[in-house]
Design a protein around this motif. Sequence first.
Motif, mmCIF file in Angstrom:
data_model
loop_
_atom_site.group_PDB
_atom_site.id
_atom_site.type_symbol
_atom_site.label_atom_id
_atom_site.label_comp_id
_atom_site.label_asym_id
_atom_site.label_seq_id
_atom_site.Cartn_x
_atom_site.Cartn_y
_atom_site.Cartn_z
ATOM 1 N N THR A 185 15.305 -33.204 -55.283
ATOM 2 C CA THR A 185 14.503 -32.030 -54.996
ATOM 3 C C THR A 185 13.553 -32.310 -53.836
ATOM 4 N N GLY A 186 13.296 -31.297 -53.043
ATOM 5 C CA GLY A 186 12.339 -31.445 -51.949
ATOM 6 C C GLY A 186 12.900 -31.995 -50.663
ATOM 7 N N THR A 187 14.231 -32.064 -50.527
ATOM 8 C CA THR A 187 14.811 -32.624 -49.306
ATOM 9 C C THR A 187 15.415 -31.571 -48.381
ATOM 10 N N GLY A 188 15.259 -30.291 -48.714
ATOM 11 C CA GLY A 188 15.699 -29.251 -47.795
ATOM 12 C C GLY A 188 17.152 -28.846 -47.913
ATOM 13 N N LYS A 189 17.710 -28.927 -49.113
ATOM 14 C CA LYS A 189 19.118 -28.565 -49.308
ATOM 15 C C LYS A 189 19.361 -27.087 -48.980
ATOM 16 N N THR A 190 18.442 -26.229 -49.422
ATOM 17 C CA THR A 190 18.602 -24.794 -49.166
ATOM 18 C C THR A 190 18.577 -24.504 -47.677
ATOM 19 N N ASP A 191 17.609 -25.078 -46.970
ATOM 20 C CA ASP A 191 17.509 -24.853 -45.527
ATOM 21 C C ASP A 191 18.784 -25.298 -44.807
ATOM 22 N N LEU A 192 19.325 -26.445 -45.213
ATOM 23 C CA LEU A 192 20.528 -26.938 -44.560
ATOM 24 C C LEU A 192 21.715 -26.028 -44.859
ATOM 25 N N SER A 193 21.816 -25.536 -46.082
ATOM 26 C CA SER A 193 22.937 -24.654 -46.419
ATOM 27 C C SER A 193 22.923 -23.406 -45.557
ATOM 28 N N ARG A 239 28.473 -38.538 -48.202
ATOM 29 C CA ARG A 239 27.932 -38.901 -46.901
ATOM 30 C C ARG A 239 26.439 -38.589 -46.905
ATOM 31 N N TRP A 240 25.625 -39.626 -46.846
ATOM 32 C CA TRP A 240 24.177 -39.438 -46.875
ATOM 33 C C TRP A 240 23.653 -39.199 -45.464
ATOM 34 N N LEU A 241 22.784 -38.215 -45.329
ATOM 35 C CA LEU A 241 22.143 -37.907 -44.061
ATOM 36 C C LEU A 241 20.636 -37.833 -44.277
ATOM 37 N N THR A 280 22.171 -30.155 -38.811
ATOM 38 C CA THR A 280 23.234 -29.170 -39.056
ATOM 39 C C THR A 280 24.550 -29.635 -38.448
ATOM 40 N N ASP A 281 24.503 -30.079 -37.193
ATOM 41 C CA ASP A 281 25.721 -30.570 -36.534
ATOM 42 C C ASP A 281 26.292 -31.777 -37.274
ATOM 43 N N ALA A 282 25.403 -32.677 -37.691
ATOM 44 C CA ALA A 282 25.851 -33.880 -38.383
ATOM 45 C C ALA A 282 26.528 -33.530 -39.703
ATOM 46 N N ALA A 283 25.961 -32.564 -40.430
ATOM 47 C CA ALA A 283 26.547 -32.163 -41.712
ATOM 48 C C ALA A 283 27.910 -31.509 -41.505
ATOM 49 N N ILE A 284 28.027 -30.647 -40.514
ATOM 50 C CA ILE A 284 29.300 -29.976 -40.249
ATOM 51 C C ILE A 284 30.360 -30.987 -39.846
#
Length: 330
Positions: A27-35, A302-304, A318-322
Amino acid sequence: MSDHARATEGATNRTPAPDILAIVGPTGTGKTDLSLAVAERLAARGVVAEVVNADAMQFYRGMDIGTAKLPREEWRGIPHHLFDVLDVTEEATVARYQPEARAAVDGILSRGAVPILVGGSGLYVSSVIYDFRFPGTDPVLRERLEAELAAQGPGMLYRRLLEVDPAAAKNIGASNGRRLVRALEVVALTGEPVSASLPEEPVLWRPSAIIGLSAPREELTARLDARVERMWSAGLVDEAAALIPLGLERGVTASRAIGYAQALAELRGDLTRAEAIAQTQQLTRRYARRQVSWFKRYPGIRWLPYDGDGLADGESLTDAAIAAAALDRL
């Protein structure tokens, strides 16, 4: 395999795009923002994405501040699924969630879109992406076990589970009464240990890419503590008070949610505001550690870095996750 995954396969030897992108982490790592950022980036390429919730507490209508639920007006036009689907008196169970979440995923894929599974509730995430079986429930048996829990406490149930399923008992611990009840119910219904319904080696339900967001412990601790303080400032206690007439105190799951349990204790006068905040901070930090331990077991994750620190020059999170999820091949 979905149509968009097949489209990337065959012409090259590269790994095809997955059917599901899971964004997980503490929690608190910005999962929603990244999605949202990933969905918007894909949309710019003509690929539709939809979000499926895997945060158990965000199932509940009215539990917004304490769950950091994204308001509907901030969904940016991106379809979201399995938010606000339960009343606070209803019990959240993974056995109920799994078929509903998988139906949402199947629907998204049938529309040619990409499902983005987002959340930090480890068992709920696992129930979607891995081939887990969850036996049903028996209301009469459940009521009897819960009555025993109320009358004798979790210690007795723990000792009983230790006799029939030592692995499950040690995993659950001696104080989690709700999970002890469920484990004993499963054993009674199936005649098998709880672990028999889970594969020894995780097997994917559908091709999936799993992105985990990480943060240095000290940094995450500071973020979580500040987040709890903001929840109180934003009116968490008032939100909990408004949910009492709707049955929050009777909710098996909702009443025990971190933050809400402490807000209710403050309203009763059992805790001062400072004590409620401090207890919530402590429990949130402990929960975050459990989340990290859970997701570290995922093969292929894959941890970012949650803030993008240390990525290649000019590369956004975002680019790294994609790229890590092979969604750049769509």
